[in-house]
Scaffold this motif. Sequence first.
Motif, PDB file in Angstrom:
ATOM      1  N   ILE A  32     -11.241  -5.310   6.324  1.00 36.32           N
ATOM      2  CA  ILE A  32     -10.155  -6.162   5.941  1.00 36.32           C
ATOM      3  C   ILE A  32      -9.321  -5.188   4.825  1.00 36.32           C
ATOM      4  O   ILE A  32      -9.821  -4.206   4.637  1.00 36.32           O
ATOM      5  CB  ILE A  32     -10.709  -7.362   5.360  1.00 36.32           C
ATOM      6  CG1 ILE A  32     -11.567  -7.026   4.294  1.00 36.32           C
ATOM      7  CG2 ILE A  32     -11.688  -8.354   6.230  1.00 36.32           C
ATOM      8  CD1 ILE A  32     -12.116  -8.316   3.353  1.00 36.32           C
ATOM      9  N   ARG A  33      -8.337  -5.823   4.501  1.00 37.73           N
ATOM     10  CA  ARG A  33      -7.427  -5.026   3.627  1.00 37.73           C
ATOM     11  C   ARG A  33      -6.718  -6.054   2.590  1.00 37.73           C
ATOM     12  O   ARG A  33      -6.875  -7.180   2.953  1.00 37.73           O
ATOM     13  CB  ARG A  33      -6.475  -4.257   4.314  1.00 37.73           C
ATOM     14  CG  ARG A  33      -5.349  -5.159   4.714  1.00 37.73           C
ATOM     15  CD  ARG A  33      -3.903  -4.030   4.995  1.00 37.73           C
ATOM     16  NE  ARG A  33      -3.057  -4.840   5.427  1.00 37.73           N
ATOM     17  CZ  ARG A  33      -2.147  -4.432   5.777  1.00 37.73           C
ATOM     18  NH1 ARG A  33      -1.606  -3.279   5.522  1.00 37.73           N
ATOM     19  NH2 ARG A  33      -0.897  -5.239   5.928  1.00 37.73           N
ATOM     20  N   SER A  34      -6.597  -5.495   1.299  1.00 38.96           N
ATOM     21  CA  SER A  34      -6.159  -6.213   0.254  1.00 38.96           C
ATOM     22  C   SER A  34      -4.821  -5.464  -0.196  1.00 38.96           C
ATOM     23  O   SER A  34      -4.679  -4.196   0.000  1.00 38.96           O
ATOM     24  CB  SER A  34      -6.943  -6.665  -1.061  1.00 38.96           C
ATOM     25  OG  SER A  34      -7.552  -5.433  -1.580  1.00 38.96           O
ATOM     26  N   HIS A  35      -4.226  -6.002  -1.086  1.00 42.36           N
ATOM     27  CA  HIS A  35      -3.038  -5.250  -1.804  1.00 42.36           C
ATOM     28  C   HIS A  35      -3.180  -5.767  -3.378  1.00 42.36           C
ATOM     29  O   HIS A  35      -3.697  -6.680  -3.718  1.00 42.36           O
ATOM     30  CB  HIS A  35      -1.505  -5.499  -1.068  1.00 42.36           C
ATOM     31  CG  HIS A  35      -1.299  -6.786  -1.450  1.00 42.36           C
ATOM     32  ND1 HIS A  35      -1.535  -7.854  -0.167  1.00 42.36           N
ATOM     33  CD2 HIS A  35      -0.729  -7.841  -2.096  1.00 42.36           C
ATOM     34  CE1 HIS A  35      -1.116  -8.957  -0.342  1.00 42.36           C
ATOM     35  NE2 HIS A  35      -0.486  -8.979  -1.544  1.00 42.36           N
ATOM     36  N   ARG A  36      -2.480  -5.010  -4.018  1.00 41.79           N
ATOM     37  CA  ARG A  36      -2.753  -5.285  -5.671  1.00 41.79           C
ATOM     38  C   ARG A  36      -1.315  -5.915  -6.033  1.00 41.79           C
ATOM     39  O   ARG A  36      -0.151  -5.611  -5.630  1.00 41.79           O
ATOM     40  CB  ARG A  36      -2.944  -3.995  -6.495  1.00 41.79           C
ATOM     41  CG  ARG A  36      -4.300  -3.266  -6.168  1.00 41.79           C
ATOM     42  CD  ARG A  36      -5.322  -4.158  -6.714  1.00 41.79           C
ATOM     43  NE  ARG A  36      -6.650  -3.600  -6.296  1.00 41.79           N
ATOM     44  CZ  ARG A  36      -7.627  -3.618  -6.877  1.00 41.79           C
ATOM     45  NH1 ARG A  36      -7.736  -4.320  -7.791  1.00 41.79           N
ATOM     46  NH2 ARG A  36      -8.726  -3.019  -6.430  1.00 41.79           N
ATOM     47  N   THR A  37      -1.495  -6.931  -7.010  1.00 41.30           N
ATOM     48  CA  THR A  37      -0.348  -7.550  -7.687  1.00 41.30           C
ATOM     49  C   THR A  37      -0.025  -6.412  -8.621  1.00 41.30           C
ATOM     50  O   THR A  37      -0.625  -5.583  -9.089  1.00 41.30           O
ATOM     51  CB  THR A  37      -0.583  -8.800  -8.418  1.00 41.30           C
ATOM     52  OG1 THR A  37      -1.426  -8.620  -9.461  1.00 41.30           O
ATOM     53  CG2 THR A  37      -1.248  -9.792  -7.300  1.00 41.30           C
ATOM     54  N   SER A  38       1.455  -6.732  -9.381  1.00 44.99           N
ATOM     55  CA  SER A  38       1.746  -6.194 -10.639  1.00 44.99           C
ATOM     56  C   SER A  38       0.672  -5.985 -11.756  1.00 44.99           C
ATOM     57  O   SER A  38       0.669  -5.173 -12.642  1.00 44.99           O
ATOM     58  CB  SER A  38       2.901  -6.565 -10.904  1.00 44.99           C
ATOM     59  OG  SER A  38       3.148  -8.086 -11.381  1.00 44.99           O
TER      60      SER A  38
END
Length: 154
Positions: A32-38
């Motif tokens: 799976i993958r995620s991304h980061r918020t500011s």
Amino acid sequence: MAMSRELSVGQVAERSGFAVSALHFYEKKGLIRSHRTSGNQRRYDRDVLRRLAIVRMGTELGIPLAEVAEALGHVPVGHTPSAADWRLMSELWHEKLDRRIVLMTRMRDELNGCIGCGCLSTISCPLMNPGDRLAEEGSGPRRLMREGSDSYRS
């Protein structure tokens, strides 16, 4: 109210039934993958829930995680796995699962009968009593006695 496409790690854990630590592990393994918020918070797209459902099914079926990852590798990241994708993945596992079912059924049927009764069943019970080693412990159903209280031991 519109449903957000992004989910926090806690929301994914709650929806998928996996612990947060498992989600981090699966992310490190590339499942799976995620991304980061500011604000540097981890966010997942909703398609991760379907990917995690496939991980759960594969592992529940006894498919090694590496093979689950290989199968998911054919599904583009960001694409929600479809019924057709699942069908292709499950076809890869079908033969292995059939073989595992045969072996497990055979093992269950062969192991189910041996209680170590002293019948010298070295031909029919080689896994449970190789070389009739239970005879060294005494007479009677030695395996059954082991599971009972010590008062049954000779």
